[in-house]
Design a protein around this motif. Structure first.
Motif, PDB file in Angstrom:
ATOM      1  N   ASN A   1      -5.486   6.713  14.871  1.00 39.97           N
ATOM      2  CA  ASN A   1      -5.769   8.150  14.812  1.00 39.97           C
ATOM      3  C   ASN A   1      -5.027   8.924  15.904  1.00 39.97           C
ATOM      4  OD1 ASN A   1      -6.888  10.499  13.917  1.00 39.97           O
ATOM      5  ND2 ASN A   1      -8.833  10.235  14.971  1.00 39.97           N
ATOM      6  N   ASN A   2      -3.692   8.981  15.768  1.00 40.18           N
ATOM      7  CA  ASN A   2      -2.907   9.889  16.615  1.00 40.18           C
ATOM      8  C   ASN A   2      -1.777  10.478  15.773  1.00 40.18           C
ATOM      9  OD1 ASN A   2      -0.581   8.186  16.695  1.00 40.18           O
ATOM     10  ND2 ASN A   2      -1.419   7.060  18.435  1.00 40.18           N
ATOM     11  N   ASP A   3      -1.238  11.610  16.226  1.00 39.34           N
ATOM     12  CA  ASP A   3      -0.268  12.370  15.426  1.00 39.34           C
ATOM     13  C   ASP A   3       0.967  11.549  15.064  1.00 39.34           C
ATOM     14  OD1 ASP A   3      -1.919  14.513  15.458  1.00 39.34           O
ATOM     15  OD2 ASP A   3      -0.885  15.587  17.065  1.00 39.34           O
ATOM     16  N   ARG A   4       1.475  10.790  16.031  1.00 38.91           N
ATOM     17  CA  ARG A   4       2.716  10.038  15.810  1.00 38.91           C
ATOM     18  C   ARG A   4       2.544   9.000  14.692  1.00 38.91           C
ATOM     19  NH1 ARG A   4       4.875   5.830  19.077  1.00 38.91           N
ATOM     20  NH2 ARG A   4       7.081   5.519  18.636  1.00 38.91           N
ATOM     21  N   SER A   5       1.472   8.245  14.767  1.00 40.77           N
ATOM     22  CA  SER A   5       1.211   7.202  13.772  1.00 40.77           C
ATOM     23  C   SER A   5       1.019   7.804  12.385  1.00 40.77           C
ATOM     24  CB  SER A   5      -0.033   6.393  14.156  1.00 40.77           C
ATOM     25  OG  SER A   5       0.147   5.772  15.398  1.00 40.77           O
ATOM     26  N   ARG A   6       0.193   8.844  12.314  1.00 39.50           N
ATOM     27  CA  ARG A   6      -0.110   9.458  11.017  1.00 39.50           C
ATOM     28  C   ARG A   6       1.123  10.113  10.398  1.00 39.50           C
ATOM     29  NH1 ARG A   6      -5.485   9.323  10.096  1.00 39.50           N
ATOM     30  NH2 ARG A   6      -5.433  10.856   8.432  1.00 39.50           N
ATOM     31  N   LYS A   7       1.952  10.736  11.248  1.00 43.00           N
ATOM     32  CA  LYS A   7       3.171  11.395  10.745  1.00 43.00           C
ATOM     33  C   LYS A   7       4.150  10.376  10.149  1.00 43.00           C
ATOM     34  CE  LYS A   7       4.292  15.183  12.888  1.00 43.00           C
ATOM     35  NZ  LYS A   7       4.782  16.118  13.936  1.00 43.00           N
TER      36      LYS A   7
ATOM     37  N   LEU B   1       0.824  -1.223   0.000  1.00 40.80           N
ATOM     38  CA  LEU B   1       0.000   0.000   0.000  1.00 40.80           C
ATOM     39  C   LEU B   1       0.852   1.266   0.000  1.00 40.80           C
ATOM     40  CD1 LEU B   1      -2.778  -1.019   2.569  1.00 40.80           C
ATOM     41  CD2 LEU B   1      -3.136  -0.537   0.152  1.00 40.80           C
ATOM     42  N   GLY B   2       2.174   1.110   0.278  1.00 39.21           N
ATOM     43  CA  GLY B   2       3.085   2.254   0.287  1.00 39.21           C
ATOM     44  C   GLY B   2       3.214   2.910   1.650  1.00 39.21           C
ATOM     45  N   MET B   3       2.628   2.287   2.683  1.00 38.63           N
ATOM     46  CA  MET B   3       2.680   2.863   4.029  1.00 38.63           C
ATOM     47  C   MET B   3       4.026   2.629   4.709  1.00 38.63           C
ATOM     48  SD  MET B   3      -1.068   1.536   5.086  1.00 38.63           S
ATOM     49  CE  MET B   3      -1.820   2.560   6.318  1.00 38.63           C
TER      50      MET B   3
ATOM     51  N   HIS C   1      -5.491  -5.959  -6.428  1.00 40.47           N
ATOM     52  CA  HIS C   1      -6.367  -6.432  -5.345  1.00 40.47           C
ATOM     53  C   HIS C   1      -6.447  -5.455  -4.169  1.00 40.47           C
ATOM     54  CE1 HIS C   1      -2.442  -7.607  -3.781  1.00 40.47           C
ATOM     55  NE2 HIS C   1      -2.989  -7.837  -2.609  1.00 40.47           N
ATOM     56  N   LEU C   2      -5.700  -4.327  -4.280  1.00 47.17           N
ATOM     57  CA  LEU C   2      -5.711  -3.331  -3.200  1.00 47.17           C
ATOM     58  C   LEU C   2      -6.141  -1.977  -3.731  1.00 47.17           C
ATOM     59  CD1 LEU C   2      -2.242  -4.113  -1.550  1.00 47.17           C
ATOM     60  CD2 LEU C   2      -4.469  -4.837  -0.695  1.00 47.17           C
ATOM     61  N   GLU C   3      -6.729  -1.171  -2.849  1.00 48.38           N
ATOM     62  CA  GLU C   3      -6.983   0.242  -3.186  1.00 48.38           C
ATOM     63  C   GLU C   3      -6.594   1.079  -1.975  1.00 48.38           C
ATOM     64  OE1 GLU C   3     -11.485   1.440  -2.496  1.00 48.38           O
ATOM     65  OE2 GLU C   3     -11.373  -0.254  -3.888  1.00 48.38           O
ATOM     66  N   PHE C   4      -6.151   2.318  -2.265  1.00 49.94           N
ATOM     67  CA  PHE C   4      -5.648   3.154  -1.170  1.00 49.94           C
ATOM     68  C   PHE C   4      -6.003   4.613  -1.394  1.00 49.94           C
ATOM     69  CE2 PHE C   4      -2.168   5.415   1.102  1.00 49.94           C
ATOM     70  CZ  PHE C   4      -2.452   4.944   2.378  1.00 49.94           C
ATOM     71  N   ASP C   5      -6.516   5.252  -0.344  1.00 47.34           N
ATOM     72  CA  ASP C   5      -6.839   6.674  -0.375  1.00 47.34           C
ATOM     73  C   ASP C   5      -5.810   7.408   0.481  1.00 47.34           C
ATOM     74  OD1 ASP C   5      -7.873   9.191  -0.275  1.00 47.34           O
ATOM     75  OD2 ASP C   5      -9.870   8.626   0.435  1.00 47.34           O
ATOM     76  N   LYS C   6      -4.961   8.205  -0.180  1.00 47.65           N
ATOM     77  CA  LYS C   6      -3.875   8.893   0.531  1.00 47.65           C
ATOM     78  C   LYS C   6      -4.389   9.958   1.496  1.00 47.65           C
ATOM     79  CE  LYS C   6       0.106   8.277  -2.487  1.00 47.65           C
ATOM     80  NZ  LYS C   6       1.126   8.940  -3.306  1.00 47.65           N
TER      81      LYS C   6
ATOM     82  N   GLU D   1       2.705   9.224   6.822  1.00 42.44           N
ATOM     83  CA  GLU D   1       2.800  10.338   5.855  1.00 42.44           C
ATOM     84  C   GLU D   1       4.209  10.426   5.277  1.00 42.44           C
ATOM     85  OE1 GLU D   1       1.561  13.954   7.716  1.00 42.44           O
ATOM     86  OE2 GLU D   1      -0.561  13.386   7.638  1.00 42.44           O
ATOM     87  N   THR D   2       5.216  10.308   6.143  1.00 40.91           N
ATOM     88  CA  THR D   2       6.617  10.339   5.697  1.00 40.91           C
ATOM     89  C   THR D   2       6.905   9.180   4.753  1.00 40.91           C
ATOM     90  OG1 THR D   2       7.197  11.275   7.844  1.00 40.91           O
ATOM     91  CG2 THR D   2       9.011  10.473   6.500  1.00 40.91           C
TER      92      THR D   2
END
Length: 202
Positions: free
Chosen positions: A141-147, A99-101, A164-169, A150-151
């Motif tokens: 849903n917390n700043d550390r995880s999302r940051k 997914l690119g995470m 087989h996957l879809e992703f909303d950035k 995002e990086t």
């Protein structure tokens, strides 16, 4: 044998490109060691062993885990090699990577182990969790995880998202729509040789 934690470039020099293990590419095209440049003809066993090692190192598995996956794939109807790749591709750590995470599978495993990933709104911290069609993967849903995610999204490990996957950035939400097809496996491997390698053991 436990999971490999040593130098990754040494492995990529020996086995070739492993997109799940590292994004770095080796400067030298020949394997490491004193006899790396003038290797003798390899036996059939050595060729099968190399394919098995590619699979093991790319997905970050122990020998015991891979053997368990081979036995599981044998019990399913269809091509054992393709079922094996499907089982490995549908692991949660690999799905996060695709997914690119995360830039690599080890980095994705760390995200999962540290509790940054939710599946259908519930925390899952087991990297080997088998993703199923219809499941929604989100970031805690917390700043550390999302940051962190995002990086990672700025420099994804692989450019193309499998069918087989879809992703909303924007919402950092991924969805599993089905099982992974063989052509979307990023690793260059002959899975039949892996099955043959284990035919005497499993």
């Amino acid at each position: 044998m436990s999971r490999y934690r040593g130098p990754r470039l040494r492995i990529t020099r020996r086995l070739g490109e492993l997109p799940g293990l590292t994004r770095k590419s080796a400067r030298r095209a020949y394997p490491p060691g004193q006899h790396g440049q003038n290797r003798k003809k390899r036996s059939e066993y050595a060729i099968r062993l190399e394919e098995k090692q590619k699979l093991r190192y790319n997905y970050g598995l122990t020998e015991k885990q891979l053997l368990r996956y081979v036995r599981k794939a044998r019990r399913v109807t269809g091509s054992t090699g393709q079922v094996l790749l499907q089982l490995l591709e549908m692991r949660l750590d690999n799905t996060i990577f695709r997914l690119g995470m995360a830039p690599t599978i080890p980095a994705a495993r760390q995200l999962v182990n540290h509790g940054h990933i939710l599946i259908n709104g519930k925390e899952v911290n087991i990297a080997s969790y088998q993703c199923r069609p219809g499941e929604v993967i989100t970031v805690r849903n917390n700043d550390r995880s999302r940051k962190m995610v995002e990086t990672n999204l700025q420099y994804p490990g692989l450019a193309n998202l499998p069918s087989h996957l879809e992703f909303d950035k924007n919402t950092m939400t991924g969805k599993v729509n089905g099982l992974c097809e063989r052509e979307w496996v990023a690793l260059n491997i002959n899975e039949l040789l892996v099955v043959e390698y284990y035919s005497r053991k499993a």
